[in-house]
Design a protein around this motif. Structure first.
Motif, short mmCIF file in Angstrom:
data_model
loop_
_atom_site.label_atom_id
_atom_site.label_comp_id
_atom_site.label_asym_id
_atom_site.label_seq_id
_atom_site.Cartn_x
_atom_site.Cartn_y
_atom_site.Cartn_z
N ASP A 340 63.47 2.16 13.71
CA ASP A 340 62.83 3.32 14.32
C ASP A 340 63.67 3.79 15.48
O ASP A 340 64.71 3.21 15.82
N THR A 341 63.21 4.86 16.12
CA THR A 341 63.97 5.43 17.23
C THR A 341 64.01 4.50 18.44
O THR A 341 65.00 4.48 19.19
N MET A 393 58.99 7.79 8.59
CA MET A 393 60.24 7.02 8.62
C MET A 393 61.45 7.93 8.48
O MET A 393 62.47 7.75 9.16
N ASP A 396 62.07 9.78 11.82
CA ASP A 396 62.73 8.90 12.80
C ASP A 396 64.21 8.74 12.48
O ASP A 396 65.06 8.77 13.38
N ARG A 397 64.51 8.59 11.21
CA ARG A 397 65.91 8.42 10.80
C ARG A 397 66.71 9.69 11.11
O ARG A 397 67.84 9.61 11.61
#
Length: 436
Positions: A340-341, A393, A396-397
Motif C-alpha cells: 500500500d501507499t 488496491m 494505491d498502486r
C-alpha cells in the motif's frame, strides 16, 4: 517387505461369516470357516515365496542434476528382472517440497522382463531439491502378496533460474532478420559516440548529414553514432516477503531474476558492466560489476543462490548500502513489491536519494488477478466486495507509480510476460539519449 494385498485380506475375512453361518446351520462344522482363513494365509505365504525377489530387480533412473524454475522436465525409470518377472510393477517417487512429481504413482509398462515409465518433475522454488527414494511393488502369481522394494536415492537437484527462455529471447534480439536480410544491431543508433560515415539514403534524418565531408567527397554523407559503451548497469532485487508471493504460479523474485538475467545478457553483449545486488531485511548479495559475456555464468550462479525470505524489506538499509557502493553514475533497475501507499513511503524516500546521482528503472509487476477482478462484471454481493477491494488496491498502486514518475524514475509497468522486452527498450532508449 512383504504384505498382503486387499484381495488376500478380504478373502481371509470371508472365513468369519462362513464360520458364523456354519455355527448356526451345522454347529459341529463351524471350525471349517477358520480352516478357510488358515488356507488363505497358507496361500499368501506360498504366493510370497513364488513372487520375484527384490534382489532380482535392477533399477535404472535417468535423474536430472539441474532444473529450471517453472519448466517441466521428464526422466525415464526402468526396472529389469533377472529370472521370473511379475505381471505388473507399480512405482512411486518421493520428492521434497521444492518439486512436484507427476504422476506420483504409476504402473510401469511391461516389455518382457523390462518395465518402463516416465516421471515429470516441476520445480516450484529455487534452491537444492532432493529426490528421496523410489518405491516399487509387485504382486505374486496368486495376487495375494505384495513384494515391496524401497530404493534410497537422496539425489540432489539444483533448481536454477530459467536461463533457457532468457537465451532464446536474447538470441532473437541479436539474430539476423531473415525477412529484411539485415542484422539486428542494437548499439548502432543515435547515441553519443561517433561510429562511421555512410552514404545518405532516402528516409534518413537530414540533421545527421555531414556537409563538410559531403562537399569534400562530392556526395551526401551522414554520420552514424553508436550508444556509449561501458555503462554501469545494476540490478537491485528485493528478496523480502512480498517478493516471495506467487505471480501466475511462480514467486515474483524468480520472475525478477529471469528478467534481470535477460537484461544482463543484453547489457554484457553491448559492452556494458553489469552488477547484481539483493536485499531484504539486510543486504544479502553484491556481485560487483562484471563485464564481458563470460561473466554471465557467474551472474547466473549468484542468482541461483538467492534464497527466499519471510521478513519485511528494509529499503533504507538496502538502497543506502547500494548507493554507497556506486562510485559512478549508473542505471539502477529495482525489482520490488509494495502492499500500500503507507508501506511504500520509505521506498519512495530512498529511491529519491538514488535519483540524485543515478538513473532508476522501477519494475512494477502487474497483478493479473487484480486486473481480472476489475474486468469481470460483478454478479453477487461478494463479487461487488472483491471488485471494490481490487479497485482500492489498484488506486494505491497507481498513486505510488505516479509519485515515482514525479521523482524522475522510469517506471516499467506491464504484465510479467512483456516486462523483459519493455525493460530492454527503455534501457536502449536511455543509451541513445545519453542519459548517463
Amino acid at each position: 517387505m512383504v504384505y498382503p494385498t486387499l484381495r488376500a485380506i478380504l478373502t481371509a475375512l470371508l472365513g468369519v461369516p462362513i464360520a458364523l453361518a456354519l455355527a448356526v446351520l451345522l454347529p459341529a462344522s463351524w471350525q471349517a470357516g477358520f480352516a478357510w482363513s488358515f488356507a488363505v494365509i497358507l496361500l499368501f505365504c506360498l504366493d510370497a515365496v513364488l513372487a520375484p525377489r527384490r534382489s532380482r530387480a535392477e533399477i535404472a533412473l535417468d535423474l536430472p542434476d539441474a532444473l529450471a524454475i517453472g519448466s517441466r522436465q521428464a526422466f525415464d525409470a526402468a526396472v529389469r528382472f533377472s529370472g521370473r518377472a511379475p505381471r505388473e510393477v507399480e512405482a512411486l517417487l518421493d520428492v521434497d517440497g521444492r518439486l512436484v512429481c507427476e504422476p506420483t504413482r504409476q504402473v510401469l509398462t511391461p516389455d518382457g522382463r523390462l518395465f518402463e515409465g516416465q516421471f515429470h518433475l516441476l520445480p516450484l522454488r529455487r534452491g537444492t531439491a532432493t529426490i528421496n527414494r523410489l518405491w516399487l511393488r509387485w504382486r505374486g502369481p496368486f495376487g495375494l502378496a505384495f513384494v515391496e522394494r524401497v530404493q534410497e536415492l537422496s539425489h540432489s537437484v539444483a533448481i536454477l533460474p530459467n536461463i533457457t527462455s532468457v537465451k532464446e529471447q536474447a538470441s532473437r534480439l541479436f539474430q539476423r532478420d531473415r525477412r529484411g536480410g539485415s542484422h539486428l544491431n542494437l548499439d548502432i543508433r543515435q547515441g553519443s559516440e561517433f561510429h562511421a560515415l555512410c552514404d545518405w539514403q532516402p528516409g534518413m534524418d537530414h540533421r545527421t548529414i555531414d556537409w563538410k565531408q559531403s562537399a569534400r567527397h562530392n556526395k551526401l554523407l551522414v554520420r552514424e553514432f553508436q550508444a556509449e559503451n561501458d555503462l554501469h548497469l545494476y540490478f537491485a532485487i528485493d528478496t523480502g516477503r512480498l517478493m516471495c508471493e506467487p505471480l501466475a504460479g511462480i514467486p515474483r523474485i524468480d520472475r525478477a531474476l529471469q528478467i534481470a538475467l535477460l537484461m544482463a545478457y543484453v547489457g554484457l553483449r553491448l559492452g556494458d558492466s553489469v552488477g547484481l545486488f539483493a536485499f531484504g531485511e539486510r543486504p544479502v548479495l553484491n556481485s560487483g560489476l562484471r563485464s564481458g559475456t563470460t561473466a554471465f555464468p557467474a551472474l547466473q550462479r549468484l542468482a541461483s543462490e538467492l534464497d527466499y525470505a519471510t521478513g519485511e524489506t528494509n529499503f533504507t538499509l538496502g538502497l543506502t548500502d547500494l548507493g554507497s557502493k556506486l562510485k559512478r553514475r549508473s542505471i539502477i533497475v529495482i525489482f520490488t513489491e509494495f502492499a500500500d501507499t503507507t508501506s511504500a513511503e520509505l521506498m519512495l524516500e530512498n529511491v529519491g536519494r538514488l535519483l540524485q546521482r543515478h538513473i532508476v528503472l522501477f519494475v512494477a509487476f502487474r497483478d493479473e488477478e487484480v486486473d481480472a477482478m476489475l474486468r469481470q462484471p460483478p454478479q453477487t454481493l461478494d463479487d461487488v466486495s472483491r471488485t471494490m477491494i481490487a479497485d482500492a488496491m489498484q488506486l494505491d498502486r497507481d498513486k505510488v507509480i505516479r509519485k515515482l514518475e514525479r521523482l524522475g524514475a522510469h517506471v516499467v509497468d506491464a504484465p510479467y510476460g512483456q516486462l523483459g522486452m519493455r525493460l530492454i527498450e527503455t534501457y536502449m532508449k536511455l543509451k541513445r539519449q545519453e542519459r548517463t
